[in-house]
Write an enzyme that holds these catalytic residues in place. Sequence first.
Site, PDB file in Angstrom:
ATOM      1  N   SER A 457       0.854  -1.187   0.000  1.00 49.72           N
ATOM      2  CA  SER A 457       0.000   0.000   0.000  1.00 49.72           C
ATOM      3  C   SER A 457       0.884   1.229   0.000  1.00 49.72           C
ATOM      4  CB  SER A 457      -0.899   0.012   1.238  1.00 49.72           C
ATOM      5  OG  SER A 457      -1.547   1.260   1.381  1.00 49.72           O
ATOM      6  N   TYR A 470      -2.513  -0.704  10.013  1.00 46.83           N
ATOM      7  CA  TYR A 470      -2.557  -1.048   8.598  1.00 46.83           C
ATOM      8  C   TYR A 470      -1.238  -0.682   7.914  1.00 46.83           C
ATOM      9  CZ  TYR A 470      -4.183  -1.047   3.728  1.00 46.83           C
ATOM     10  OH  TYR A 470      -4.333  -1.286   2.387  1.00 46.83           O
TER      11      TYR A 470
END
Length: 588
Positions: A457, A470
């Site tokens: 990401s 995350y």
Amino acid sequence: MARTREPDTGRWLDTSDGLRLAVREHGDPAAPTVLAVHGYPDDQSIWDGVVAALAGRFRVVTYDVRGAGESDKPRRTEAYLLDQLADDLGRVADLVSPDRPVHLLAHDWGSIQAWHAVTEPRLAHRFASFTSISGPCLDHAGRWMREKLRHPTPRSLRKLVNQLIFSGYIGFFQLPALPELAWRTGVMGRLISTLERLDPRTAQNPTRPAVSDGVRGLALYRANMRERLGDPGERRTDIPVQVLSPTGDPFVSTPMQTEIAPWVANLRIRRVPGGHWLPRSRPDLVARCAGELVEHVEGGTETRGLRRSRVRPGRRDFQDQLVVVTGAGGGIGRATAAAFAAEGAHVVVADIDEAAAENTAALITRTGAGATPHCVDVADGAAVERFAKQVHAELGTPDVVVNNAGIGLAGAFLDTSDADWERVIDINLWGVIHGCRQFARQMIDRGEGGRIVNIASAAAYLPSQLLPAYGTTKAAVLALSQSLRAELAADGIGVTAVCPGLVNTGITTSTRFAGADDAEQARRQQAAKRLYQRRNFTPQRAAAEILRATRRNAAIAPVTAEAKVGLVLSRLTPGLLRAAARAELTPR
């Protein structure tokens, strides 16, 4: 040169010019015959490992070519001309298999003379197939070089210059006396040992050429190179040909070995990691690839490896490849699975939601492509191990694995519970670890490389107050991918970390916000959904970028514009990004 004794284990063959060649036979005489031809400065012992792997299914014949091993060593340079070498090869085929064509397997100068034989009209009918390793047809090589000069582009000239550098030793071998001196003083032996150490597998089974073979074999270069490279003929073949091209060969570049489709009607190319002495370093790989072609030509099923390697017009990039995509029940995973299928791949669609996996697979099969659904929880290491074994047993080793499965988790660090941390780490990080571990081992064992694509990401390099858990898992995926890329490079396995950015998928409505009650959860999810919808970067566009990164074997592949800008800023001005994170300005 007459001899009365037999070679150690085999028999003698008389050549047309009065020499004797030492021939050995292994395996069932009634089975299809594989005739293996060694190169320079080796002898037939280079095939020992391959013979051990093939003799249970085929009759395998090896022989010492003229000038090597136990065979006679002619003194005249003219005795090493390719026409004579090809005639020797044809006589061996007649001796061991007079009623059936043989399947050729050849390496280095063995391949050079085998090419001459299979493109010779009077001999071609004696051969059923040909697997070539690290040895081009000299006529094809001459035409290839001239083509690069006739149509010069930066890319074609780079290929030519690279091959000329690789081939510098050929000019040295044309000199009088010096090459012989290099052999007799041990310089050539030490050079070969040094080159072998570049491939750890070869170093475990090194070449120990006899000095006399090295000296006599110089005539191969002096008799043939100027004639064949200087005025290349038009030599073609229709028999099935398979080229195993070691990507680390210091003598023969991959382009010169593989850019031969104009002259070979039925061609397969398998680029394999490894050095020049592949029969010694990977006899299992050589035996498997050669055996696949022999069995297919003899009426057996065409394996995925053969289909994948076949050269044909209009072939798509991932045609006949096997691709595994986890988290393929929706979003980027579903779009990526569909994109690979559209390029001709058979896709294994894996997801924890069985119905979603089946829906994606059905979507793909309706287009005429192949897809197999699987239900698997990537957080469960034992489950992923069973899944990988099942894929291997039913479909084979994947060519591409996309570790895409993941979950979103937002919220401040102090609001994130231990259970939240464990869940996001189990899926986002351990899920990638499990997939890499299980499928990388399969790729290594197969020996033909592959691609592992890990979905990280932009949060991996963009600090954020709202994505500590995350972002941590995705940063770990990025670091893991970089380390694995270095570790697996020698096995021809590329590892890519994909960093999507803001892609409009269902993750916005499934992401949990730590420390928020149900009402606040819903409000924040809807706000995130509106942001991603306004950005409107579709999963299909992300999938196209993933395929592009896989083709290029990119190390890091940011997908959206903000992901690309963020990656540049993370390297040039990390302090600016930290300041943005403090002000909660980081894109999420």
